[in-house]
Design a protein around this motif. Structure first.
Motif, PDB file in Angstrom:
ATOM      1  N   LEU A 329       0.815  -1.221   0.000  1.00  0.00           N
ATOM      2  CA  LEU A 329       0.000   0.000   0.000  1.00  0.00           C
ATOM      3  C   LEU A 329       0.849   1.271   0.000  1.00  0.00           C
ATOM      4  N   THR A 330       2.150   1.123  -0.035  1.00  0.00           N
ATOM      5  CA  THR A 330       3.018   2.300   0.071  1.00  0.00           C
ATOM      6  C   THR A 330       3.634   2.677  -1.268  1.00  0.00           C
ATOM      7  N   LEU A 331       4.453   1.800  -1.819  1.00  0.00           N
ATOM      8  CA  LEU A 331       5.136   2.097  -3.073  1.00  0.00           C
ATOM      9  C   LEU A 331       4.153   2.063  -4.235  1.00  0.00           C
ATOM     10  N   SER A 332       4.042   3.163  -4.958  1.00  0.00           N
ATOM     11  CA  SER A 332       3.151   3.212  -6.115  1.00  0.00           C
ATOM     12  C   SER A 332       3.907   2.730  -7.349  1.00  0.00           C
ATOM     13  N   TYR A 333       3.190   2.195  -8.311  1.00  0.00           N
ATOM     14  CA  TYR A 333       3.819   1.642  -9.509  1.00  0.00           C
ATOM     15  C   TYR A 333       2.780   1.610 -10.626  1.00  0.00           C
ATOM     16  N   PRO A 334       3.223   1.658 -11.886  1.00  0.00           N
ATOM     17  CA  PRO A 334       2.284   1.753 -13.014  1.00  0.00           C
ATOM     18  C   PRO A 334       1.277   0.610 -13.072  1.00  0.00           C
ATOM     19  N   GLY A 335       1.695  -0.599 -12.690  1.00  0.00           N
ATOM     20  CA  GLY A 335       0.802  -1.747 -12.777  1.00  0.00           C
ATOM     21  C   GLY A 335      -0.469  -1.572 -11.967  1.00  0.00           C
ATOM     22  N   PHE A 336      -0.359  -0.963 -10.789  1.00  0.00           N
ATOM     23  CA  PHE A 336      -1.555  -0.749  -9.978  1.00  0.00           C
ATOM     24  C   PHE A 336      -2.496   0.240 -10.651  1.00  0.00           C
ATOM     25  N   VAL A 337      -1.954   1.346 -11.123  1.00  0.00           N
ATOM     26  CA  VAL A 337      -2.799   2.387 -11.725  1.00  0.00           C
ATOM     27  C   VAL A 337      -3.542   1.824 -12.940  1.00  0.00           C
ATOM     28  N   THR A 338      -2.834   1.028 -13.753  1.00  0.00           N
ATOM     29  CA  THR A 338      -3.459   0.434 -14.936  1.00  0.00           C
ATOM     30  C   THR A 338      -4.581  -0.530 -14.539  1.00  0.00           C
ATOM     31  N   ALA A 339      -4.293  -1.401 -13.568  1.00  0.00           N
ATOM     32  CA  ALA A 339      -5.304  -2.363 -13.119  1.00  0.00           C
ATOM     33  C   ALA A 339      -6.498  -1.656 -12.468  1.00  0.00           C
ATOM     34  N   TYR A 340      -6.203  -0.619 -11.699  1.00  0.00           N
ATOM     35  CA  TYR A 340      -7.257   0.142 -11.019  1.00  0.00           C
ATOM     36  C   TYR A 340      -8.147   0.856 -12.027  1.00  0.00           C
ATOM     37  N   GLN A 341      -7.522   1.448 -13.041  1.00  0.00           N
ATOM     38  CA  GLN A 341      -8.274   2.159 -14.078  1.00  0.00           C
ATOM     39  C   GLN A 341      -9.151   1.211 -14.894  1.00  0.00           C
ATOM     40  N   ASP A 342      -8.667   0.013 -15.124  1.00  0.00           N
ATOM     41  CA  ASP A 342      -9.461  -0.972 -15.869  1.00  0.00           C
ATOM     42  C   ASP A 342     -10.775  -1.279 -15.155  1.00  0.00           C
ATOM     43  N   ILE A 343     -10.783  -1.071 -13.832  1.00  0.00           N
ATOM     44  CA  ILE A 343     -11.989  -1.366 -13.047  1.00  0.00           C
ATOM     45  C   ILE A 343     -12.889  -0.135 -12.932  1.00  0.00           C
ATOM     46  N   ILE A 344     -12.298   1.027 -12.576  1.00  0.00           N
ATOM     47  CA  ILE A 344     -13.138   2.200 -12.281  1.00  0.00           C
ATOM     48  C   ILE A 344     -13.487   3.022 -13.524  1.00  0.00           C
ATOM     49  N   LYS A 345     -12.703   2.883 -14.614  1.00  0.00           N
ATOM     50  CA  LYS A 345     -12.987   3.561 -15.892  1.00  0.00           C
ATOM     51  C   LYS A 345     -13.119   5.074 -15.740  1.00  0.00           C
ATOM     52  N   ASN A 346     -12.052   5.723 -15.279  1.00  0.00           N
ATOM     53  CA  ASN A 346     -12.066   7.174 -15.100  1.00  0.00           C
ATOM     54  C   ASN A 346     -11.312   7.835 -16.253  1.00  0.00           C
ATOM     55  N   ASP A 347     -11.944   8.773 -16.947  1.00  0.00           N
ATOM     56  CA  ASP A 347     -11.338   9.389 -18.128  1.00  0.00           C
ATOM     57  C   ASP A 347     -10.060  10.156 -17.788  1.00  0.00           C
ATOM     58  N   ALA A 348     -10.073  10.877 -16.682  1.00  0.00           N
ATOM     59  CA  ALA A 348      -8.899  11.671 -16.297  1.00  0.00           C
ATOM     60  C   ALA A 348      -7.714  10.757 -15.981  1.00  0.00           C
ATOM     61  N   LEU A 349      -7.978   9.661 -15.292  1.00  0.00           N
ATOM     62  CA  LEU A 349      -6.902   8.720 -14.978  1.00  0.00           C
ATOM     63  C   LEU A 349      -6.405   8.028 -16.254  1.00  0.00           C
ATOM     64  N   GLN A 350      -7.312   7.762 -17.165  1.00  0.00           N
ATOM     65  CA  GLN A 350      -6.917   7.147 -18.433  1.00  0.00           C
ATOM     66  C   GLN A 350      -5.998   8.069 -19.213  1.00  0.00           C
ATOM     67  N   ASP A 351      -6.252   9.363 -19.140  1.00  0.00           N
ATOM     68  CA  ASP A 351      -5.402  10.338 -19.829  1.00  0.00           C
ATOM     69  C   ASP A 351      -3.967  10.291 -19.291  1.00  0.00           C
ATOM     70  N   ILE A 352      -3.828  10.098 -17.994  1.00  0.00           N
ATOM     71  CA  ILE A 352      -2.497   9.992 -17.380  1.00  0.00           C
ATOM     72  C   ILE A 352      -1.810   8.710 -17.817  1.00  0.00           C
ATOM     73  N   ILE A 353      -2.550   7.608 -17.816  1.00  0.00           N
ATOM     74  CA  ILE A 353      -1.976   6.311 -18.158  1.00  0.00           C
ATOM     75  C   ILE A 353      -1.505   6.259 -19.604  1.00  0.00           C
ATOM     76  N   SER A 354      -2.181   6.970 -20.481  1.00  0.00           N
ATOM     77  CA  SER A 354      -1.869   6.907 -21.915  1.00  0.00           C
ATOM     78  C   SER A 354      -0.497   7.472 -22.254  1.00  0.00           C
ATOM     79  N   ASP A 355       0.098   8.220 -21.347  1.00  0.00           N
ATOM     80  CA  ASP A 355       1.432   8.808 -21.554  1.00  0.00           C
ATOM     81  C   ASP A 355       2.362   8.265 -20.463  1.00  0.00           C
ATOM     82  N   LYS A 356       3.301   7.390 -20.841  1.00  0.00           N
ATOM     83  CA  LYS A 356       4.165   6.745 -19.851  1.00  0.00           C
ATOM     84  C   LYS A 356       4.966   7.752 -19.025  1.00  0.00           C
TER      85      LYS A 356
END
Length: 607
Positions: A329-356
């Motif tokens: 729950l401490t260290l953040s990493y791209p894999g979590f954000v991608t998996a989380y976005q796949d579930i919640i479907k947030n456009d703003a978060l998707q915009d962040i994910i689309s640019d590494k």
């Protein structure tokens, strides 16, 4: 009556072998490695016992013997994980009747690679995509013009890394590309493992052995001796990463001043009744629990139920239990954000994910909780657990010698504690040890041996230690060990931190060692005590001539601390002083430092 000491009539002082025969033998064994020489000696001993003689073999039979298939497992490891996986592969291969060698890349003769028919590479990555110290020479050799063609080699590569870093498994990718370029054929596609590598590595081992075992089993009946070459013998540990010891937290003491920009804590943990043994240079693995308040907040923000059951690593437990002790729950990493976005479907978060690049910048100053706070959503307990990766223990350089403190182990920990987005943030393990636990509480620990960060075997050998900040930890263990053993070798410490009055860690101890003569030289660099910042690499340059003299008389050179900046700057300062005071070109100075590393006289414990 024995005639062993009599000189033969032909004048041969060797007593048994004529000079021309000796010459033939020398030519025959030239170029053989240690395992091949071991087999030859056993073969000849067998002939002697049988009273036999060796007849000349047809050329095609000799050639066939030279094409003996080999299976060599090479590992490059910074913290011990790659070594552990390689050892598992070695054990699994032997269990299937396959003869193989397990070798640290630090002990492997790079030119030997042209003789390998089957090769497994297990390697980690650290810093900004850099090879671990023990893999560096082979890594560079395979990229050089000296690297041989490997058309007769099959290989497989497993990388260990962390997706929270930009250059994930870069060293494994390098080995894979370089072996392929040299003509070797991949037995399996490369596998890149995140911090939760156990399942993926076990699958890789099974698939690799299934792929090559028929070929190698046929060869294993041939009289080739198995050889296991591991740098240094690790002490057998009763308690391990998977079965840690429930120790008692004895002392938590802040050792920086009230006005310091750092919060550094001295931690003492009791190992009483454990039988645990460790050496100066080893690390302590610490399992920690996440902050209960953060766990509760994540459950609330994701609209999950803490009592719902989830499965983590094959075990069923409640979501609250999993978030507390099993999931990161401490260290953040791209894999979590991608998996989380796949579930919640947030456009703003998707915009962040689309640019590494944008995603990595976003995660630089955010923990998992920050992402969930900013983008709350409704998940099931299983979805949340699946989006998070397993919690892994943190490794800390041990700051004590067991010869001095007996059934204790000491740590020097920078407590990560800061405010961001109007909320308090703490490090996972550092917050647990320094803030959430009380003295007397239980903490689960184990020893992680580090054979690549050891005091010289000869107690008369001088050492130079460069350890700014919490990098001082292993050198406290070094000096305690040398004190307890009565070692006569000279000791020179370079230490740096922001301020003399606030940040001189273990000041009284170091000054005591200096006064007693055990610490020959103490060179300090307090960066903020003058207008122009001064760091340990600047002090090395100032004392370059004397440092070079110490190296010339055999000193070992150690560095502990930040890998990305400090360690690189120190290495460059080392190369520069060797060039200046050794009257060498830049390339010659670099080779001098490489030679130090090969001789295990230049060792790093960096993170």
């Amino acid at each position: 009556m024995s005639n062993q000491n009599q000189t033969p009539k032909n004048g041969n002082t060797l007593g048994v072998v004529a000079p021309q025969q000796l010459s033939v033998i020398a030519q025959a064994v030239a170029g053989l490695d240690a395992s091949q020489l071991t087999w030859v000696s056993g073969y000849l001993a067998g002939l002697a016992q049988a009273g036999g003689s060796v007849s000349a073999q047809p050329a095609n039979q000799v050639a066939a013997a030279g094409e003996q298939k080999t299976f060599t497992i090479l590992y490059g490891s910074q913290t011990g994980n790659a070594k552990g996986v390689a050892a598992q592969l070695h054990s699994a291969a032997e269990a299937k009747g396959i003869t193989c060698k397990l070798v640290s890349m630090a002990d492997y003769k790079a030119r030997q690679i042209k003789n390998e028919t089957h090769l497994a590479v297990v390697v980690s990555t650290h810093g900004e995509g850099e090879a671990p110290d023990d893999a560096m020479e082979l890594h560079e050799f395979l990229a050089s013009k000296k690297a041989p063609k490997l058309a007769n080699t099959q290989y497989a590569v497993l990388g260990l890394g962390d997706t929270s870093y930009e250059f994930f498994c870069q060293t494994a990718k390098d080995f894979d590309q370089r072996l392929e370029k040299l003509g070797a054929k991949a037995a399996l596609p490369r596998v890149d493992c995140d911090v939760d590598y156990e399942t993926a590595s076990a699958t890789w081992i099974e698939e690799l052995l299934s792929k090559i075992q028929d070929e190698l089993k046929a060869e294993s009946s041939a009289p080739v001796a198995a050889a296991t070459s591991v740098s240094g013998a690790d002490a057998v540990q009763t308690y391990t990463k998977k079965a840690p010891f429930a120790a008692s937290l004895a002392t938590v003491q802040k050792i920086t001043g009230r006005d310091s920009v750092k919060d550094i804590q001295h931690i003492e943990i009791s190992l009483e009744d454990s039988g645990i043994q460790y050496q100066a240079g080893d690390a302590l693995g610490v399992w920690f629990k996440n902050d209960a308040a953060i766990v509760a907040e994540i459950i609330e923000l994701t609209k999950t139920n803490g009592d719902d059951s989830v499965t983590v690593a094959g075990s069923e437990l409640s979501l609250t239990e999993a978030l507390t002790a099993k999931l990161e729950l401490t260290l953040s990493y791209p894999g979590f954000v991608t998996a989380y976005q796949d579930i919640i479907k947030n456009d703003a978060l998707q915009d962040i994910i689309s640019d590494k690049a944008k995603l990595r910048t976003y995660l630089d100053d955010r923990q998992i909780i920050d992402v969930v706070r900013e983008y709350p959503g409704q998940l099931t307990a299983e979805q949340l657990a699946s989006a998070l990766r397993p919690l892994t223990p943190r490794l800390y350089s041990i700051a004590s010698s067991q010869a001095e403190v007996e059934d204790e182990v000491h740590l020097t920990i920078a407590h990560v504690d800061y405010t961001a987005f109007d909320k308090r943030h703490q490090g996972g393990a550092s917050g647990y040890l320094c803030s959430r636990l009380e003295e007397g509480d239980t903490v689960e620990v184990y020893i992680e041996p580090n054979q690549h960060f050891r005091l010289p075997e000869n107690p008369e050998t001088p050492i130079i230690m460069v350890g700014p900040g919490t990098g001082i930890a292993p050198f406290r263990s070094f000096i305690q060990d040398r004190d307890a053993q009565g070692a006569s070798g000279e000791n020179w410490l370079f230490f740096g931190n922001p301020s003399f009055t606030q940040d001189f860690l273990y000041q009284t101890e170091w000054q005591g060692y200096k006064k007693s003569g055990l610490l020959t030289r103490l060179t300090l660099a307090f960066s903020r005590d003058q207008e122009q910042k001064i760091y340990v690499q600047h002090r090395l340059a100032e004392h370059g001539e004397e440092v070079y003299k110490w190296l010339e008389k055999g000193a070992h050179f150690y560095v502990c601390g930040d890998a990305n900046h400090m360690a690189k700057d120190v290495e460059q300062a080392l190369i520069d002083l060797v060039a200046k005071y050794g009257n060498k070109s830049d390339e010659e100075a670099k080779q001098y430092v490489v030679a130090l590393r090969k001789a295990k006289r230049y060792q790093k414990d960096v993170y």
